[in-house]
Design an enzyme around this catalytic site. Structure first.
Site, PDB file in Angstrom:
ATOM      1  N   GLY A  42      -3.892   2.348   9.629  1.00 14.61           N
ATOM      2  CA  GLY A  42      -3.222   2.193   8.350  1.00 14.61           C
ATOM      3  C   GLY A  42      -4.068   2.832   7.259  1.00 14.61           C
ATOM      4  O   GLY A  42      -5.267   3.040   7.425  1.00 14.61           O
ATOM      5  N   CYS A  43      -3.425   3.147   6.124  1.00 11.24           N
ATOM      6  CA  CYS A  43      -4.183   3.809   5.059  1.00 11.24           C
ATOM      7  C   CYS A  43      -5.205   2.854   4.447  1.00 11.24           C
ATOM      8  O   CYS A  43      -6.314   3.258   4.108  1.00 11.24           O
ATOM      9  CB  CYS A  43      -3.247   4.375   3.999  1.00 11.24           C
ATOM     10  SG  CYS A  43      -2.215   3.163   3.179  1.00 11.24           S
ATOM     11  N   TYR A  44      -4.829   1.577   4.310  1.00  7.26           N
ATOM     12  CA  TYR A  44      -5.796   0.621   3.750  1.00  7.26           C
ATOM     13  C   TYR A  44      -7.010   0.445   4.660  1.00  7.26           C
ATOM     14  O   TYR A  44      -8.153   0.491   4.190  1.00  7.26           O
ATOM     15  CB  TYR A  44      -5.124  -0.728   3.477  1.00  7.26           C
ATOM     16  CG  TYR A  44      -4.178  -0.721   2.303  1.00  7.26           C
ATOM     17  CD1 TYR A  44      -4.590  -0.280   1.053  1.00  7.26           C
ATOM     18  CD2 TYR A  44      -2.871  -1.184   2.423  1.00  7.26           C
ATOM     19  CE1 TYR A  44      -3.721  -0.293  -0.035  1.00  7.26           C
ATOM     20  CE2 TYR A  44      -2.000  -1.200   1.345  1.00  7.26           C
ATOM     21  CZ  TYR A  44      -2.435  -0.755   0.106  1.00  7.26           C
ATOM     22  OH  TYR A  44      -1.582  -0.771  -0.966  1.00  7.26           O
TER      23      TYR A  44
END
Lengths: 362, 362, 362, 362
Positions: free
Chosen positions: C176-178
């Site tokens: 995920g980007c986070y």
């Protein structure tokens, strides 16, 4: 009365009639805004111009003298021309003043506040000069204080926490926007002795940088950008810590500010490590009790985006307990130029002059 | 009265006190907003809720029934829950209605307007259903008209041009935002017989697309975009042409709309080929004369950016003669949701019920 | 090859010549993007189309079948039409596939990945389906896992941390980007056993919400808004915690995400309570050592605004020690659609197929 | 090579390897960018740094001397430090120069161009100094020309119209962004003698104002604003008219520019009164013929929003006949900083040095 920028028309006076008629009441307190060319001063002037209970008699500035404020800020309706702030303005017995909002940078504000006080004028000061009780703390962050002797006259203008002192104060130090959002968020927990540690991550729109023309405000640089600034060194930290201490909570606050690409809006996200386990029900009651009856602090049941408080004097809070980490999360949403600065100044003026607290700002 | 979204607190009632107290006057006209879930209806409801001269008694919608409007639009203060619009609402003798703002799509609006009229309610209709005098033109652009027999009752709600008819009308067809900006810009030239040809290039923020969720409104698609739309086929063209014709100017208008990435704001840039040479001085007088005394149309001396009229009922105009081409340029700035739609609806209600025209919207 | 949207012209082929010439090399790995209609899949397709070392042979979607991708995303140049993803596509011996990027929602992705694996295709999966090593954790957050038996084949695609496993993996679970921003920020501290407690406040642009049309993405609602979401319940928390644990750091992470009004950009602000005092010099060395030689992680000397990493595969980090609180602050800036998703997928494909790691994305 | 702003790491060189390797070819033309601190010069430098066919050997500026360009513009990768532009730079036989992009304001550019020419350097000049063929017209709009004797050496750098002259020119006057969009839109009609009258309403993002820090670029003033500027007095008008005249079309152009709140993007909406009736089919053929084979001009079948051309060298056109008014509408979309300025400069350099026209910019 008409802006030189508009063609002569009876429209202008027509509009003035439709608005508040300053001085119409005869007995309204007479107020000036000193430093009305910046964002904060200009909005304070606009709010006071529209306010039915005050008479805005002058706006001053160190630049733009002679230009109507409505020309400088064409969204606003104040037709008064910028004047220089000098003695005659506040010592002329024919133009007696009751109050002033001072919107100068720190250090520049204090001497002006002193002069106004000498003329018997009650002041709401938007700068940092009278926010800190501790002279030592002030001088560590801002350098020598120009008028330390006035510090003890000043009430801290977070209306919800210091309403009584404000009511009788001669100088009200309007809080910074970050302390307003943060202290309102944390006060119920601070009072209850529940804060062991706290991280505050506050985000703010570009108007928070004021009418500065630079890389932080250029749309082609600030747009599409998320920019934390003043890392590990924000002047608002001691202001927040001092206020929490007055509520009985001695804690070192990790405060970080971040610029995001919008105009007005501020969100303080507070991550509290509590001194003991705190449940959802207890939180709910704590916040309901703390702000019950407050006209401008609202406790919400979901996170309030800043758009909810845009161009209002409201601060909306949402508190939650995180079952995973045990931390308490509090989100505080307000408009940095309104409740964070200028409309809170008017809220304080309302309290100082025994007006209904929401008059002119609800 | 409290939004279910907030925790119970006396704050809410406190706020209500500070605002207009609907119905407090007893004799205020009772008004509803039908279709309050969209941007236009919601803003009309908010303005009427705060209005000292009207009592907002209900808001209706075809969805979201039961939810307070302040929950759907948390920026707004209207605590009323969305109701279904049905007979009892406007035929209950214990809940008599004086007026309604109808914010439905075209064709859906007319039957509702008819039902309201049958109950004796005066209507401001925000749709296109009653804007065009010519049934034939309507049906070419919109299809069969559901209630053609009502057309002759309707006054065209561009307040500045049709104030008298509006005052006594039972149906007021609130203009589209583009015609409002364009016709106010061109009226002085049209009346003077000065328009030989005209191109109108109008730019508008995304709120003009309404609460539609699609590629035109998604921030990651509408942002950083400039998008002309409905090329050579805008429904607002006949509305503009009909209004100009009523001023004695028969001309085919080249009208083009473009979406730009902001929320609220509209600029109609009008390029007029005049029937004869027009100089700066003549232009100045023409516009000053046309709008002298108008509370909400202001003639400016430089181009008014749309930010100047944001969240207001003002339309600001700037006219210039181009010495190079001989054309006359007129720029018209307003807020598409306010003067372009909802605050103009309130302006019309003020006129219809003999209130001061600027009450509640200045 | 030409978009049906453009008029026939030799221009199109001219452009194709100027770009990568897919398949020109004959031996380039053949790749498809499954789910190319969303933001992430479309960008992956565009990057692979321009990539000199891969041949993009098909793009698939569950909607928009038959439309060229360049029509759906006119900024992009991929002329291939959307196909349905079915057996023939990846089992036709005349169209052998080497790799696939799968851009489906969680749970929908796993069966597709399984089918591709059965055909011998190596997969980079953008969904959450193979990110978590613990099946139990997956099922607590996402429900039953459709293909748990494949979990052990999957490498976690944070390139900088798992380069070797990725090189030989048959399934790469793109993070995920986070987690990408957060784990890159915290890894040096985690490995050194320095994290006692951590708060992560991550801000992201609206593209993070994907091609969803709703209140969170409408410009008139997302604009001028700062909106924390999924309070105390973000699915990315276990992914971050699992990765930190693999580095020897068992800690409960307080993770909070906030939407801000821009398109692409993500800032993870990490507030670490260290296990012992950490000074500026130690921090500097820790981060320099950790990322020395990394092509896409840069350690900066001031806070990197997200604009610095816009439309790039770079992650920029800045670490600071706060003398006041003793905490360590780490700021991590990247583009959520690029390094946060699609260009990292290409980075992983480069590693999987022994291409230069920066090829096609620098 | 490493930015002083980053900590030392082998990452930087790694990245340089991944990019174009300037000078790697030995025989690549050596180029400088003079005035690289502004938006246009900086982007030109970045594009040339990444270009496989040119060697960027220096960037100069009148301020910021000594700072790496990648520090001034952290999105960019050019590690070269800003130098002062002085003789040694372009007369040192050990550092021979082949070409220069000059990004200075008008009047300041010409003397620099002259000095570069004296050293035998071929120049692409981004200023207005060599755009106009008529000295008289130049001096009416800009004042005395510093080097009128060079005017006849200059080719007008609208690549699609003057490719041959550009190929052999020693000075190429890169067009303004507005003339680029407008002339590409109107050229087919102009050549065909179809323009009787034309209104051009061009909208542009804030980057068009350059790195100026003022009221037009402050996000809190430019945001939520639509602002026409330079009414009836735009310097780009004569440039457009001269180009149309060279195509055989003598017409007075009504040109108006408007700032809208985005970063990069420009839309020229052209409203043409044709000399005779023009139908859809004729238009279609006219534009297809005119731009067939052009790598960077695309004729679209619907209106191309500016997002479609963002950060590209493409100009997309859409032409339509309005059956109601008989006018011809042409919409021209490009990125003002790319095709409007810096990438077109690289396109011209490609043509001047016989490189593939799309190299480095597609």
């Amino acid at each position: 009365m008409t802006s030189s920028r508009r063609w002569p028309s009876s429209g202008a006076s027509c509009v003035a009639d439709a608005h508040s008629q300053p001085g119409a009441g005869g007995g309204s307190p007479r107020v000036i805004v000193a430093g009305a060319t910046g964002f904060a001063g200009a909005l304070a002037a606009e709010l006071l111009w529209r306010h039915p209970g005050f008479e805005l008699v002058a706006v001053t500035g160190r630049s733009e003298v002679g230009r109507p404020l409505s020309e400088l800020y064409p969204r606003y309706r104040v037709p008064l021309a910028i004047e220089q702030l000098d003695d005659p303005l506040f010592s002329d017995p024919d133009r007696p003043l009751d109050a002033a909002v001072v919107a100068y940078p720190h250090a520049a504000a204090a001497p002006t506040v002193a002069a106004l006080r000498q003329a018997g004028v009650r002041v709401v000061d938007l700068s940092a000069d009278f926010r800190l009780g501790s002279l030592e703390t002030y001088e560590r962050w801002y350098g020598p204080h120009p008028r330390p002797e006035l510090l003890e006259q000043a009430a801290y203008g977070l209306t919800e926490l210091h309403r009584e002192q404000i009511a009788s104060a001669t100088i009200v130090a309007n809080p910074g926007c970050y302390p307003t959002a943060t202290v309102l968020a944390l006060a119920p927990l601070a009072r209850a002795g529940l804060i062991a540690d706290v991280v505050v991550d506050a985000k703010q729109g570009i108007s928070g940088a004021g009418r500065a023309f630079d890389e932080q405000t250029h749309l082609s640089m600030a747009g599409e950008n998320i920019l934390p600034y003043k890392v590990a060194a924000h002047r608002h930290t001691p202001e927040i810590e001092e206020q929490l201490a007055r509520l009985g909570c001695e804690v070192k606050v990790q405060f970080q500010a971040t610029l995001v690409p919008l105009d007005q809006g501020e969100m303080a996200s507070c991550y509290v490590t509590p001194t003991r386990e705190v449940g959802a029900e207890e939180l709910r009651e704590l916040y309901a009790d703390a702000y019950s009856g407050e006209p401008f602090v609202e406790v919400a049941e979901t996170v309030p985006g800043t758009r909810e408080t845009l161009a209002t004097n409201y601060c909306r809070l949402f508190a939650a307990a995180d079952g995973h980490t045990g931390k308490v999360l509090v989100f505080s949403s307000l408009d940095n130029l309104w409740k964070g600065t200028s409309s809170q100044a008017v809220q304080n003026l309302n309290v100082m002059f025994a007006k209904p607290e929401a008059e002119g700002i609800a």
